[in-house]
Scaffold this motif. Structure first.
Motif, PDB file in Angstrom:
ATOM      1  N   VAL A  43       0.837  -1.204   0.000  1.00  0.00           N
ATOM      2  CA  VAL A  43       0.000   0.000   0.000  1.00  0.00           C
ATOM      3  C   VAL A  43       0.872   1.254   0.000  1.00  0.00           C
ATOM      4  CG1 VAL A  43      -1.596   1.352   1.430  1.00  0.00           C
ATOM      5  CG2 VAL A  43      -2.036  -1.059   1.017  1.00  0.00           C
ATOM      6  N   THR A  44       1.932   1.242   0.797  1.00  0.00           N
ATOM      7  CA  THR A  44       2.803   2.415   0.890  1.00  0.00           C
ATOM      8  C   THR A  44       3.517   2.686  -0.432  1.00  0.00           C
ATOM      9  OG1 THR A  44       3.137   1.989   3.234  1.00  0.00           O
ATOM     10  CG2 THR A  44       4.727   3.440   2.164  1.00  0.00           C
ATOM     11  N   TRP A  47       1.054   3.934  -2.950  1.00  0.00           N
ATOM     12  CA  TRP A  47       0.691   5.308  -2.587  1.00  0.00           C
ATOM     13  C   TRP A  47       1.759   6.291  -3.051  1.00  0.00           C
ATOM     14  CZ3 TRP A  47       3.143   7.874   1.758  1.00  0.00           C
ATOM     15  CH2 TRP A  47       2.621   9.128   2.026  1.00  0.00           C
ATOM     16  N   SER A  50       1.863   6.391  -7.029  1.00  0.00           N
ATOM     17  CA  SER A  50       0.684   6.974  -7.671  1.00  0.00           C
ATOM     18  C   SER A  50       0.562   8.472  -7.392  1.00  0.00           C
ATOM     19  CB  SER A  50      -0.584   6.246  -7.226  1.00  0.00           C
ATOM     20  OG  SER A  50      -0.789   6.410  -5.843  1.00  0.00           O
ATOM     21  N   LEU A  75      -5.542  10.938  -2.928  1.00  0.00           N
ATOM     22  CA  LEU A  75      -4.708   9.758  -2.644  1.00  0.00           C
ATOM     23  C   LEU A  75      -3.632  10.046  -1.609  1.00  0.00           C
ATOM     24  CD1 LEU A  75      -4.218   8.073  -6.125  1.00  0.00           C
ATOM     25  CD2 LEU A  75      -5.478   7.200  -4.168  1.00  0.00           C
ATOM     26  N   GLY A  79      -4.186   7.138   1.112  1.00  0.00           N
ATOM     27  CA  GLY A  79      -3.176   6.072   1.124  1.00  0.00           C
ATOM     28  C   GLY A  79      -2.686   5.715   2.514  1.00  0.00           C
ATOM     29  N   THR A 103      -1.167  10.185   8.058  1.00  0.00           N
ATOM     30  CA  THR A 103      -2.394  10.661   7.410  1.00  0.00           C
ATOM     31  C   THR A 103      -2.666  12.114   7.777  1.00  0.00           C
ATOM     32  OG1 THR A 103      -3.341   8.438   7.448  1.00  0.00           O
ATOM     33  CG2 THR A 103      -4.875  10.262   7.187  1.00  0.00           C
TER      34      THR A 103
END
Length: 117
Positions: A43-44, A47, A50, A75, A79, A103
């Motif tokens: 995921v990282t 993230w 992208s 995103l 993310g 976040t």
């Protein structure tokens, strides 16, 4: 008057031998931790790549596209939140807390991305 301290006899040794079920549980927990770390790493990396590509394309593309910058800003916040959810659902509370802080830290850059777009 003397005080005597009760001591265990020196010949007694407490040895904890793990049962086969405890060994299986430890291996299962280690496998689960590894799986969680791999998911969060995926995921990282997705993230980071992208957001970088969308931001670069939106700001320096042939036609400035504000929709692409808005998607990059979205995103940038979503993310790390996904990483926090994955970590806390699997009992990795410290790692989840790190991703919650990330976040919150990404809100200001996301706002500046929206302004730049």
């Amino acid at each position: 008057m003397t005080l005597e301290i009760e001591r265990a006899p020196l010949s007694r040794i407490d040895v904890a031998i793990k049962s086969p079920q405890e060994l299986r549980d430890e291996r299962r927990a280690a496998a689960l931790r590894t799986e969680v770390i791999l998911k969060i790493t995926l995921v990282t990396l997705a993230w980071l790549v992208s957001v970088s590509l969308l931001l670069g394309w939106g700001l320096t593309g042939p036609e400035k596209q504000p929709v692409t910058v808005l998607l990059a800003a979205l995103l940038a916040v979503v993310g790390p939140f996904v990483g926090a959810v994955i970590a806390t659902r699997h009992g990795q509370f410290f790692l989840g807390g790190v991703y919650v802080v990330l976040t919150l830290a990404m809100v200001l850059p996301a706002l500046s991305m929206v302004r730049a777009g």
